[in-house]
Scaffold this active site. Structure first.
Site, PDB file in Angstrom:
ATOM      1  CG  HIS A 199       3.362   2.922   7.392  1.00 42.84           C
ATOM      2  ND1 HIS A 199       4.019   1.742   7.138  1.00 42.84           N
ATOM      3  CD2 HIS A 199       2.119   2.574   7.810  1.00 42.84           C
ATOM      4  CE1 HIS A 199       3.213   0.726   7.384  1.00 42.84           C
ATOM      5  NE2 HIS A 199       2.061   1.199   7.811  1.00 42.84           N
ATOM      6  CG  ASP A 229       7.430   1.259   6.962  1.00 40.93           C
ATOM      7  OD1 ASP A 229       7.225   2.351   7.542  1.00 40.93           O
ATOM      8  OD2 ASP A 229       6.509   0.500   6.621  1.00 40.93           O
ATOM      9  CB  SER A 336       0.921  -1.066   9.977  1.00 47.26           C
ATOM     10  OG  SER A 336       0.448  -1.376   8.681  1.00 47.26           O
TER      11      SER A 336
END
Length: 393
Positions: A199, A229, A336
């Site tokens: 992402h 992911d 992230s």
């Protein structure tokens, strides 16, 4: 041989009529009166040094048993008692052969290697390094329970972990069709392969990467796997980069000390710490690029679901669920794709989602100690697929 002979009791009080006249013996010598020894007894041996082997008495070849006075009767060797028979001599024991030289202890690389192995067993992580230095072989220990990136004396020390691992964590800036995305990544090869979240780079038209020393590189996407992911990108014209050590997430336990490194809100190389709060948490993330990008541009981060609730917006209809490590180390938007690290400096997870209060705005959003990371064993199992273009190709 001539001898003087006298019967018991004779000439005790009278002059021997034959004194001075040599007499020839006409009968065998009485065994009770053996001749005197033809030599002087040897000097006494020190205690404990006598040998059990009979010793020669002199040139005549007679024998004397150690520990007995010279000339003493030995019934076992005095003949048959009928006139002084020949003594039975005990054979001389064979002289012991030369004692073989003792083997010297092994010297050289093998002995030194054994010593290093023993010492290393006591200090843990130094074993692989010591063997590699001595043998020249590139031996790698895969398990995080036996490897240590930081010095053994600094295991669990946040400053030591940060110093050792920070050069292997980068900041990623992706240019999107309607804005930009900021995240983090972990260097896994010296020529610039970097692991991150899907992402972070989903839908990017260009990717820029900044290393901890301030250098900036352009990167290309190698492969993506939206169901986990995960993504793999590669820097252009990079070499000699410091790589991270991928540990073993199966050995992680609740309560283990962990450190998180990333670039929350563009603050490169931010370090936080905490513990592993739980294992195998079901985290659901959106696989819809447009859905996720819209939420990121609003400051809410990439949407995900946990415990039946949605966070950072609506995950949409296209989602995937994976098992995650839960941590209370502070994670914020921008973390992230960054590293979750164990006490030895090994990467045990890729940070992927963090909880913010449902009513938080972009200015008030922040960590409340509820973050999630993709276990590194899941990442390693997917690495070959990512290098081949990923499951989304």
């Amino acid at each position: 041989m001539t001898e003087s002979i006298r019967r018991s009791g004779e000439y005790e009080n009278h002059e021997n009529p034959y004194q001075g006249a040599p007499q020839h013996a006409s009968a065998p010598v009485d065994p009770e009166w053996p001749p005197p020894p033809a030599y002087h007894p040897a000097a006494p041996q020190p205690f404990g040094s006598q040998s059990a082997t009979p010793q020669p008495t002199g040139p005549a070849g007679g024998w004397q048993t150690p520990g007995r006075p010279a000339g003493a009767r030995d019934d076992a060797a005095a003949g048959d008692g009928n006139g002084g028979g020949t003594a039975l001599l005990t054979p001389v024991a064979a002289a012991p052969g030369p004692v073989p030289p003792r083997k010297r202890a092994a010297r050289g690389p093998m002995a030194l290697l054994a010593a290093v192995a023993i010492v290393a067993a006591a200090i843990g992580g130094g074993t692989a390094y010591g063997i590699q230095e001595l043998t020249g072989k590139d031996q790698v220990v895969a398990s995080s329970t036996t490897t240590s990136v930081v010095p053994a004396a600094r295991t669990g020390d946040v400053a030591g972990i940060a110093a050792a691992v920070s050069p292997s964590v980068v900041e990623i800036n992706a240019t999107l069709s309607g804005g930009s995305s900021t995240g983090s990544g972990v260097i896994i090869t010296g020529d610039g392969e970097i692991l991150t979240n899907n992402h972070v780079i989903a839908g990017a038209s260009s990717i820029k990467v900044s290393t901890s020393d301030g250098k900036e590189y352009t990167a290309e996407v190698v492969g993506t796997d939206s169901k986990k992911d995960l993504a793999l990108i590669k820097l252009e014209n990079a070499s000699g980069l410091k790589t991270a050590t991928l540990g073993d997430s199966d050995g992680v336990k609740v309560g283990d000390t962990v450190v998180a490194i990333g670039s929350p809100e563009g603050l490169t190389g931010t370090v936080t710490s905490g513990i592993v709060s739980a294992l195998d948490r079901d985290v659901t993330v959106s696989t819809d690029e447009s859905q996720g990008q819209q939420q990121q541009q609003q400051g809410g981060g990439w949407p995900f679901e946990f415990g039946g609730q949605q966070f950072n917006g609506d995950t949409g209809s296209s989602t995937t669920t994976y098992k995650a490590l839960q941590t209370d180390a502070s994670l914020n938007p921008g973390n992230s794709g960054g590293a979750l690290i164990d006490a030895g400096g090994n990467i045990i997870g890729i940070n992927s989602a963090m909880y913010s209060a449902a009513d938080a705005t972009s200015s008030t959003a922040g960590s409340v100690g509820l973050g999630f990371a993709i276990p590194i064993n899941t990442v390693k199992a997917d690495l070959a697929t990512l290098r081949a273009g990923g499951s989304d190709s």
